[in-house]
Design a protein around this motif. Sequence first.
Motif, mmCIF file in Angstrom:
data_model
loop_
_atom_site.group_PDB
_atom_site.id
_atom_site.type_symbol
_atom_site.label_atom_id
_atom_site.label_comp_id
_atom_site.label_asym_id
_atom_site.label_seq_id
_atom_site.Cartn_x
_atom_site.Cartn_y
_atom_site.Cartn_z
ATOM 1 N N LEU A 41 0.840 -0.908 0.132
ATOM 2 C CA LEU A 41 0.132 0.315 -0.065
ATOM 3 C C LEU A 41 0.633 1.213 0.495
ATOM 4 N N ALA A 42 1.636 0.984 0.523
ATOM 5 C CA ALA A 42 2.956 2.972 1.053
ATOM 6 C C ALA A 42 3.362 2.242 -0.812
ATOM 7 N N ALA A 43 3.790 1.446 -1.192
ATOM 8 C CA ALA A 43 4.616 1.796 -2.445
ATOM 9 C C ALA A 43 2.705 2.363 -3.354
ATOM 10 N N GLY A 44 1.765 2.007 -3.197
ATOM 11 C CA GLY A 44 0.597 2.851 -4.705
ATOM 12 C C GLY A 44 0.334 1.836 -4.578
ATOM 13 N N VAL A 45 0.746 -0.163 -4.107
ATOM 14 C CA VAL A 45 0.347 -1.238 -5.009
ATOM 15 C C VAL A 45 -1.415 -1.457 -4.587
ATOM 16 N N ASP A 46 -2.039 -1.158 -5.208
ATOM 17 C CA ASP A 46 -4.061 -0.661 -4.999
ATOM 18 C C ASP A 46 -4.481 -2.154 -5.210
ATOM 19 N N SER A 47 -4.052 -3.126 -5.494
ATOM 20 C CA SER A 47 -4.547 -4.526 -6.143
ATOM 21 C C SER A 47 -3.317 -5.776 -6.566
ATOM 22 N N VAL A 48 -3.375 -6.762 -6.251
ATOM 23 C CA VAL A 48 -2.679 -7.262 -6.637
ATOM 24 C C VAL A 48 -3.358 -8.561 -7.032
#
Length: 543
Positions: A42-49
């Motif tokens: 989340l901190a790296a801006g990854v909203d979904s996996v």
Amino acid sequence: MYFGPLPTAEAAGAILAHAQAVAGLRMKKGRVLSTGDVEALLAAGVDSVIAARLEAGDMAEDEAAEAIAGTLAGAAVRRQAAFTGRANLYAEADGVLCLDTGRIDALNRIDEAITVATLPPHHRVREGQMLATIKIIPFAAPRAAVETALAIAGEATPLVSVSALRPRNAALIMTRLETTKASVLDKTREVLAARLTELSSRIGHEARCAHEAEAIGSEIEAALAAGANPVLIFGASAITDRRDEIPAGIEAAGGTVDHFGMPVDPGNLLLLGHKGDVPIIGLPGCARSPKLNGFDWVLERLVAGVPVTADDIKAMGTGGLLMEIASRPQPRAGSQANEPARAPRIAALVLAAGQSRRMGRRNKLLAEIDGVPMVARAVDSALASEARSVVVVTGHEPDEVRACLADRSVRFAHSPDYAEGLSQSLRAGLDALGEDIDGVVVLLGDMPRVGPAHIDKLIAAFNPLEGRAICVPTRAGKRGNPVLFARHLFEDMRTVAGDVGARHLIGQHEDELVEVEMGGDDDAIFIDVDTPEALTEITSRST
């Protein structure tokens, strides 16, 4: 099982389907995402996996693979712990592989998630050789499918077993014609003796006689009277009919001819007979050569105690064209181009050289936990694991450490420069390992809760060819000890300096690293005993 995109905020506990690299942290495929992983994403801006999440009715891949492998394994077969949904079976003895091919085919038809691959039936195997692999294709298998597989596997005898070689005293009878040269018979004996030696057997009785049924029959009776088993007959002239001299000689001795000819080339002119429980084999001319032929298939089974019948001979045609198979192993003719798959040869290195400065004047490694010295607990775990050998590195108070391990099957290496730190102990230990080692698992003598199961999980994960050359135990995303390193990293490990181990190499070789989740609430991989307070705590926890 759900598979697809998940909001990162809801992904804790899910299984990552594709690798992610964020803030210097590389998360590999198959990683169970922890709360910390989710926060980093989340901190790296990854909203979904893209991830998988088990649902009701699913069985996790490792659990499913281990359950099926445990049911398949029979006599002289060892099951390795599952990793990434794969559990391998290995031979515990030299022998012949025995399979129930019909039930194995049935297993592979249950569900696409469940696969079982084996060597061919009646394949000659050596101790440590891989026999079969059970692989769960996705991250989970339907529990109902696994239960069906277990029911099929449990119907009768185990599906995969090894019939171990049983040393035999064979009889060799060779017939002569007027033109037969003694040198030809001598060479024939030499080749057969080498064949039998490969199978832990020998020629215990030898005779040479005229190529006549009556003479052959007399020599068969003499061989049986001497206790020979099996009886092997080389004719000066090839057998061309059931009524030829060698089959007639078997019948003259009171034996029975079971079958003449075999659908294997070379080896077509083999004759199978018996008297009582003793097999009698009329050998094809190709058996004078060390190259693989149909006689090898028969001899290997007989030495392993696997009966050979006329129907067995008739069933050898599929795969029986040997003449064109250049890659087929011919161990008597020299080295093999392709070494068979085998279990990794891992050594355990127990570092026990430290001075215990934080413990005071007491050597913590000699302190007892549950009545066993701390270092002995680490050594016992290594000995009970799948590690092939155990080396203990001494330094401080070496005589005392050796004394408390005197009754254990370990080798010792002394680090004279132990005061310079852990790196010196590591170097001394690596120097003491044998040349036949594929990797080493480095254990600390002051981690008394690490058990054989932890070590075996690391060994099961180890596969440098698939990028798993460094195996690190984890729980909930946190790394611990011990760590397993592949042999090609040993030179880098020797360059380590100071009071550090080889852990900094992990950062340099992230592409070869695999994190092995230990699961549950087991914190053994984090517990080391450095202070009197830590010793008191772990001792009180044990009582």
